[in-house]
Design a protein around this motif. Structure first.
Motif, PDB file in Angstrom:
ATOM      1  N   ALA A  80       0.823  -1.203   0.000  1.00 40.86           N
ATOM      2  CA  ALA A  80       0.000   0.000   0.000  1.00 40.86           C
ATOM      3  C   ALA A  80       0.863   1.262   0.000  1.00 40.86           C
ATOM      4  CB  ALA A  80      -0.934  -0.007   1.217  1.00 40.86           C
ATOM      5  N   VAL A  81       1.866   1.296   0.854  1.00 40.09           N
ATOM      6  CA  VAL A  81       2.743   2.476   0.912  1.00 40.09           C
ATOM      7  C   VAL A  81       3.583   2.580  -0.352  1.00 40.09           C
ATOM      8  CG1 VAL A  81       4.614   3.561   2.215  1.00 40.09           C
ATOM      9  CG2 VAL A  81       2.782   2.391   3.426  1.00 40.09           C
ATOM     10  N   GLN A  82       3.972   1.454  -0.914  1.00 40.09           N
ATOM     11  CA  GLN A  82       4.733   1.483  -2.158  1.00 40.09           C
ATOM     12  C   GLN A  82       3.911   2.079  -3.295  1.00 40.09           C
ATOM     13  OE1 GLN A  82       5.772  -2.248  -4.281  1.00 40.09           O
ATOM     14  NE2 GLN A  82       7.898  -1.696  -3.903  1.00 40.09           N
ATOM     15  N   ALA A  95       8.364   0.241   0.289  1.00 40.05           N
ATOM     16  CA  ALA A  95       8.517  -0.984   1.068  1.00 40.05           C
ATOM     17  C   ALA A  95       9.690  -0.880   2.041  1.00 40.05           C
ATOM     18  CB  ALA A  95       8.713  -2.176   0.144  1.00 40.05           C
ATOM     19  N   THR A  96      10.773  -0.239   1.618  1.00 43.74           N
ATOM     20  CA  THR A  96      11.932  -0.095   2.505  1.00 43.74           C
ATOM     21  C   THR A  96      11.598   0.777   3.701  1.00 43.74           C
ATOM     22  OG1 THR A  96      13.382  -0.313   0.579  1.00 43.74           O
ATOM     23  CG2 THR A  96      14.351   0.561   2.600  1.00 43.74           C
ATOM     24  N   VAL A  97      10.863   1.861   3.475  1.00 48.22           N
ATOM     25  CA  VAL A  97      10.446   2.715   4.590  1.00 48.22           C
ATOM     26  C   VAL A  97       9.579   1.928   5.567  1.00 48.22           C
ATOM     27  CG1 VAL A  97       9.027   4.716   5.198  1.00 48.22           C
ATOM     28  CG2 VAL A  97      10.658   4.872   3.316  1.00 48.22           C
ATOM     29  N   CYS A  98       8.687   1.102   5.046  1.00 51.61           N
ATOM     30  CA  CYS A  98       7.836   0.273   5.922  1.00 51.61           C
ATOM     31  C   CYS A  98       8.676  -0.684   6.746  1.00 51.61           C
ATOM     32  CB  CYS A  98       6.823  -0.492   5.091  1.00 51.61           C
ATOM     33  SG  CYS A  98       5.473   0.514   4.464  1.00 51.61           S
ATOM     34  N   LEU A 132      15.794  -6.566   4.040  1.00 50.38           N
ATOM     35  CA  LEU A 132      16.427  -6.995   2.795  1.00 50.38           C
ATOM     36  C   LEU A 132      15.384  -7.355   1.741  1.00 50.38           C
ATOM     37  CD1 LEU A 132      19.339  -9.174   4.216  1.00 50.38           C
ATOM     38  CD2 LEU A 132      19.442  -6.825   3.342  1.00 50.38           C
ATOM     39  N   ALA A 133      14.312  -8.025   2.147  1.00 48.21           N
ATOM     40  CA  ALA A 133      13.252  -8.357   1.195  1.00 48.21           C
ATOM     41  C   ALA A 133      12.570  -7.094   0.670  1.00 48.21           C
ATOM     42  CB  ALA A 133      12.232  -9.281   1.856  1.00 48.21           C
ATOM     43  N   LEU A 137      12.114  -5.698  -3.173  1.00 44.95           N
ATOM     44  CA  LEU A 137      10.791  -5.343  -3.706  1.00 44.95           C
ATOM     45  C   LEU A 137      10.813  -3.957  -4.349  1.00 44.95           C
ATOM     46  CD1 LEU A 137       7.914  -6.647  -3.721  1.00 44.95           C
ATOM     47  CD2 LEU A 137       7.404  -5.185  -1.758  1.00 44.95           C
ATOM     48  N   ASP A 138      11.466  -3.004  -3.723  1.00 43.04           N
ATOM     49  CA  ASP A 138      11.550  -1.654  -4.285  1.00 43.04           C
ATOM     50  C   ASP A 138      12.427  -1.617  -5.538  1.00 43.04           C
ATOM     51  OD1 ASP A 138       9.865  -0.282  -2.557  1.00 43.04           O
ATOM     52  OD2 ASP A 138      11.432   0.047  -1.073  1.00 43.04           O
ATOM     53  N   VAL A 139      13.505  -2.378  -5.530  1.00 44.91           N
ATOM     54  CA  VAL A 139      14.389  -2.394  -6.699  1.00 44.91           C
ATOM     55  C   VAL A 139      13.664  -2.985  -7.915  1.00 44.91           C
ATOM     56  CG1 VAL A 139      16.481  -3.427  -7.656  1.00 44.91           C
ATOM     57  CG2 VAL A 139      16.526  -2.408  -5.382  1.00 44.91           C
ATOM     58  N   ILE A 140      12.895  -4.036  -7.706  1.00 46.86           N
ATOM     59  CA  ILE A 140      12.149  -4.634  -8.823  1.00 46.86           C
ATOM     60  C   ILE A 140      11.126  -3.647  -9.381  1.00 46.86           C
ATOM     61  CG2 ILE A 140      10.488  -6.445  -9.411  1.00 46.86           C
ATOM     62  CD1 ILE A 140      11.962  -8.285  -7.524  1.00 46.86           C
ATOM     63  N   LEU A 141      10.452  -2.893  -8.507  1.00 44.26           N
ATOM     64  CA  LEU A 141       9.512  -1.875  -8.988  1.00 44.26           C
ATOM     65  C   LEU A 141      10.236  -0.770  -9.735  1.00 44.26           C
ATOM     66  CD1 LEU A 141       6.663  -0.681  -9.107  1.00 44.26           C
ATOM     67  CD2 LEU A 141       7.115   0.402  -6.895  1.00 44.26           C
ATOM     68  N   LEU A 142      11.396  -0.356  -9.255  1.00 51.79           N
ATOM     69  CA  LEU A 142      12.159   0.704  -9.906  1.00 51.79           C
ATOM     70  C   LEU A 142      12.626   0.274 -11.289  1.00 51.79           C
ATOM     71  CD1 LEU A 142      13.614   3.460  -9.834  1.00 51.79           C
ATOM     72  CD2 LEU A 142      15.529   2.302  -8.704  1.00 51.79           C
ATOM     73  N   VAL A 143      13.058  -0.962 -11.425  1.00 54.06           N
ATOM     74  CA  VAL A 143      13.581  -1.441 -12.705  1.00 54.06           C
ATOM     75  C   VAL A 143      12.448  -1.764 -13.678  1.00 54.06           C
ATOM     76  CG1 VAL A 143      14.913  -3.263 -13.820  1.00 54.06           C
ATOM     77  CG2 VAL A 143      15.699  -2.294 -11.655  1.00 54.06           C
TER      78      VAL A 143
END
Length: 258
Positions: A80-82, A95-98, A132-133, A137-143
């Motif tokens: 949701a936050v992502q 996701a990292t902030v969460c 780490l997970a 998750l954020d890197v996959i969304l960014l790419v």
């Protein structure tokens, strides 16, 4: 020489209005300061309601329910936050902030509620981590820039790698011990030291052999199933972020980058 300004007619092109910031920097700072405790409370409440004892106690971090329910239900708030951070602000750190907020909230809860108030050692109640997970998750969304790809690949990575990222914390509790002639783990013996209302039922399940004596192949199966379940639950988190956060806020002001 006098310049006469011709009135602009209805068909004349109107210059685009300059980009204006809806909120001043003071409101942005106030929003950021209030956002962190809001995410801490939401994510911590989500884990306590849906995971509960599997997150509280080290002897409940077994190889069936803890690596299955914790990542599968823990991806709701990060998704949701992502969505809010990426769809409106183009910031790929939701996701990292969460995960960082959950670490802060969990350790505050463990220290003040369990160690300081109830005098239960933190070694019995240490929290898991999603950090780490969440980065993956954020890197996959960014790419990929796709929620579908993020749900499939990121959700699978979130669920599958959860056990392995937390294994260094859990490994000392999985060592085999001979407890009065019964083969148990260090985590199993902790239930005899601090008795709780759920302990007799939990020990009964252990004695039937449904949980764990030692780590075996079933951990891989549970991790794979947790990944598939996390990929499905990710879309539920997106709906929460879209229709319970972004859509109501959009009725009053528009989130956008400056």
């Amino acid at each position: 020489m006098t310049t006469v300004t011709k009135p602009r007619g209805p068909l004349d092109p109107t210059p685009a209005a300059p980009e204006r910031r809806i909120l001043g920097w003071r409101w942005e700072v106030l929003f950021a300061l209030s956002f962190v405790p809001l995410v801490i409370g939401a994510f911590h409440l989500n884990q306590m309601l849906f995971v509960g004892d599997w997150s509280f106690w080290a002897d409940w971090k077994d190889r069936q329910w803890w690596p299955l329910l914790t990542p599968a239900l823990g991806i709701i708030i990060p998704a949701a936050v992502q969505y809010i951070a990426w769809d409106r602000l183009r910031v790929p750190i939701g996701a990292t902030v969460c995960a960082v907020c959950l670490v802060i909230g969990e350790w505050l809860s463990r220290y003040f509620n369990f160690d300081w108030w109830a005098h239960i050692p933190i070694a019995y109640t240490w929290p898991e981590t999603f950090l780490l997970a969440a980065i993956i998750l954020d890197v996959i969304l960014l790419v990929s820039r796709s929620y579908v790809i993020t749900a499939v690949l990121g959700g699978l990575a979130w669920g599958i790698l959860f056990w392995f990222f937390n294994f260094p914390l859990l490994a000392p509790y999985l060592q085999a011990v001979n407890f009065h002639g019964t083969l148990l783990t260090v985590a199993d013996t902790m239930g005899f030291e601090i008795s709780r209302t759920q302990t007799p039922e939990y020990l009964r399940i252990i004695e039937e052999g449904h949980l764990r004596a030692l780590v075996s192949n079933i951990t891989i199966v549970v991790a794979l199933f947790a990944g598939m379940l996390s990929a499905a639950v990710y879309f539920f988190g997106l709906l929460i972020g879209k229709y319970l956060a972004v859509w109501p806020i959009g009725k009053f002001f528009k989130l956008r980058t400056s």
